[in-house]
Design a protein around this motif. Sequence first.
Motif, short mmCIF file in Angstrom:
data_model
loop_
_atom_site.label_atom_id
_atom_site.label_comp_id
_atom_site.label_asym_id
_atom_site.label_seq_id
_atom_site.Cartn_x
_atom_site.Cartn_y
_atom_site.Cartn_z
N PHE A 1 -2.92 40.02 59.96
CA PHE A 1 -2.14 40.30 61.17
C PHE A 1 -1.07 39.24 61.39
CE2 PHE A 1 -1.46 39.59 65.72
CZ PHE A 1 -0.93 40.82 66.07
N ILE A 2 -1.44 37.97 61.29
CA ILE A 2 -0.46 36.90 61.48
C ILE A 2 0.59 36.94 60.38
CG2 ILE A 2 -0.15 34.39 61.47
CD1 ILE A 2 -2.80 34.17 62.94
N ALA A 3 0.18 37.24 59.15
CA ALA A 3 1.13 37.30 58.05
C ALA A 3 2.11 38.46 58.24
CB ALA A 3 0.38 37.44 56.72
N LYS A 4 1.63 39.61 58.68
CA LYS A 4 2.52 40.76 58.92
C LYS A 4 3.49 40.45 60.05
CE LYS A 4 2.52 44.91 57.76
NZ LYS A 4 3.20 45.52 56.63
N SER A 5 3.00 39.80 61.10
CA SER A 5 3.87 39.42 62.21
C SER A 5 4.92 38.40 61.75
CB SER A 5 3.05 38.82 63.35
OG SER A 5 2.11 39.75 63.81
N THR A 6 4.50 37.46 60.92
CA THR A 6 5.44 36.46 60.39
C THR A 6 6.49 37.13 59.52
OG1 THR A 6 3.72 34.78 60.45
CG2 THR A 6 5.63 34.32 59.09
N LEU A 7 6.07 38.09 58.72
CA LEU A 7 7.01 38.82 57.86
C LEU A 7 8.05 39.56 58.69
CD1 LEU A 7 7.74 39.73 54.98
CD2 LEU A 7 6.15 41.62 55.29
N LEU A 8 7.63 40.21 59.75
CA LEU A 8 8.56 40.93 60.61
C LEU A 8 9.50 39.97 61.33
CD1 LEU A 8 6.15 43.62 62.05
CD2 LEU A 8 7.94 43.96 60.35
N LEU A 9 8.97 38.84 61.81
CA LEU A 9 9.82 37.84 62.46
C LEU A 9 10.79 37.21 61.47
CD1 LEU A 9 7.47 36.05 64.99
CD2 LEU A 9 9.60 37.24 65.48
N ALA A 10 10.37 37.04 60.22
CA ALA A 10 11.26 36.48 59.20
C ALA A 10 12.43 37.43 58.95
CB ALA A 10 10.50 36.21 57.91
N GLY A 11 12.14 38.73 58.91
CA GLY A 11 13.23 39.70 58.74
C GLY A 11 14.20 39.68 59.89
N LEU A 12 13.68 39.63 61.10
CA LEU A 12 14.53 39.56 62.29
C LEU A 12 15.34 38.27 62.30
CD1 LEU A 12 15.35 40.72 65.09
CD2 LEU A 12 13.43 39.42 66.02
N SER A 13 14.71 37.16 61.96
CA SER A 13 15.39 35.87 61.97
C SER A 13 16.46 35.80 60.89
CB SER A 13 14.38 34.74 61.77
OG SER A 13 13.44 34.74 62.81
N PHE A 14 16.21 36.42 59.73
CA PHE A 14 17.20 36.46 58.66
C PHE A 14 18.46 37.18 59.13
CE2 PHE A 14 19.13 37.92 54.74
CZ PHE A 14 18.99 36.82 53.90
N VAL A 15 18.27 38.33 59.75
CA VAL A 15 19.42 39.08 60.28
C VAL A 15 20.10 38.29 61.39
CG1 VAL A 15 20.06 41.19 61.51
CG2 VAL A 15 18.47 41.31 59.60
N GLY A 16 19.32 37.62 62.23
CA GLY A 16 19.89 36.81 63.31
C GLY A 16 20.75 35.67 62.79
N VAL A 17 20.32 35.01 61.74
CA VAL A 17 21.11 33.92 61.15
C VAL A 17 22.41 34.47 60.58
CG1 VAL A 17 21.18 32.26 59.25
CG2 VAL A 17 19.21 32.33 60.74
N ILE A 18 22.34 35.62 59.93
CA ILE A 18 23.57 36.22 59.38
C ILE A 18 24.53 36.59 60.51
CG2 ILE A 18 24.48 38.24 58.17
CD1 ILE A 18 22.04 38.06 56.34
N PHE A 19 24.00 37.18 61.59
CA PHE A 19 24.87 37.52 62.72
C PHE A 19 25.44 36.28 63.40
CE2 PHE A 19 22.90 41.94 63.52
CZ PHE A 19 23.88 42.53 62.75
N THR A 20 24.68 35.21 63.42
CA THR A 20 25.18 33.97 64.01
C THR A 20 26.28 33.36 63.15
OG1 THR A 20 23.01 33.56 64.97
CG2 THR A 20 24.49 31.69 64.85
N ALA A 21 26.16 33.50 61.83
CA ALA A 21 27.13 32.91 60.92
C ALA A 21 28.37 33.77 60.72
CB ALA A 21 26.47 32.65 59.56
N THR A 22 28.31 35.03 61.04
CA THR A 22 29.42 35.94 60.79
C THR A 22 30.71 35.56 61.52
OG1 THR A 22 27.89 37.74 60.37
CG2 THR A 22 30.13 38.37 60.89
N PRO A 23 30.70 35.12 62.77
CA PRO A 23 31.96 34.79 63.43
C PRO A 23 32.76 33.70 62.72
CG PRO A 23 30.24 34.97 65.06
CD PRO A 23 29.59 35.06 63.73
#
Length: 126
Positions: free
Chosen positions: A96-118
């Motif tokens: 459960f914790i690993a699946k939650s971490t995996l989902l948060l890692a995906g969200l965080s990856f996209v968030g970093v890309i969106f933060t760096a795009t400007p």
Amino acid sequence: MKERLTERIRSLRVSLWTLIVPPSVWAAHFLFSYLWAALNCAKVGQFARFPTLFAVGTVLALLVILAAGAIAYVQQATPGDEPPHESGTRVDRLRFIAKSTLLLAGLSFVGVIFTATPVVFLTDCR
């Protein structure tokens, strides 16, 4: 070699601290982005053509998030009981914790890309 690495990853101790690594890296990158933009505009008055420091920071953040996601991916595939999970075993909590971490890692990856795009599109500090 790959099986040994997989077994080593499965043997890592998982806790709620591992769950907060990807969003924490995203938040640190977000803070780094704003500080970099503020300092760059204050000193130079415009963004650099190729912001080396910013690119290194972004790549480093993405690598840490990818590593956390890869570890979580291996750990969430740990064999265990079939559903329904009526009794919370150690393996069920790990998955459960690993699946939650995996989902948060995906969200965080996209968030970093969106933060760096400007930085790619902005050339002026106005």
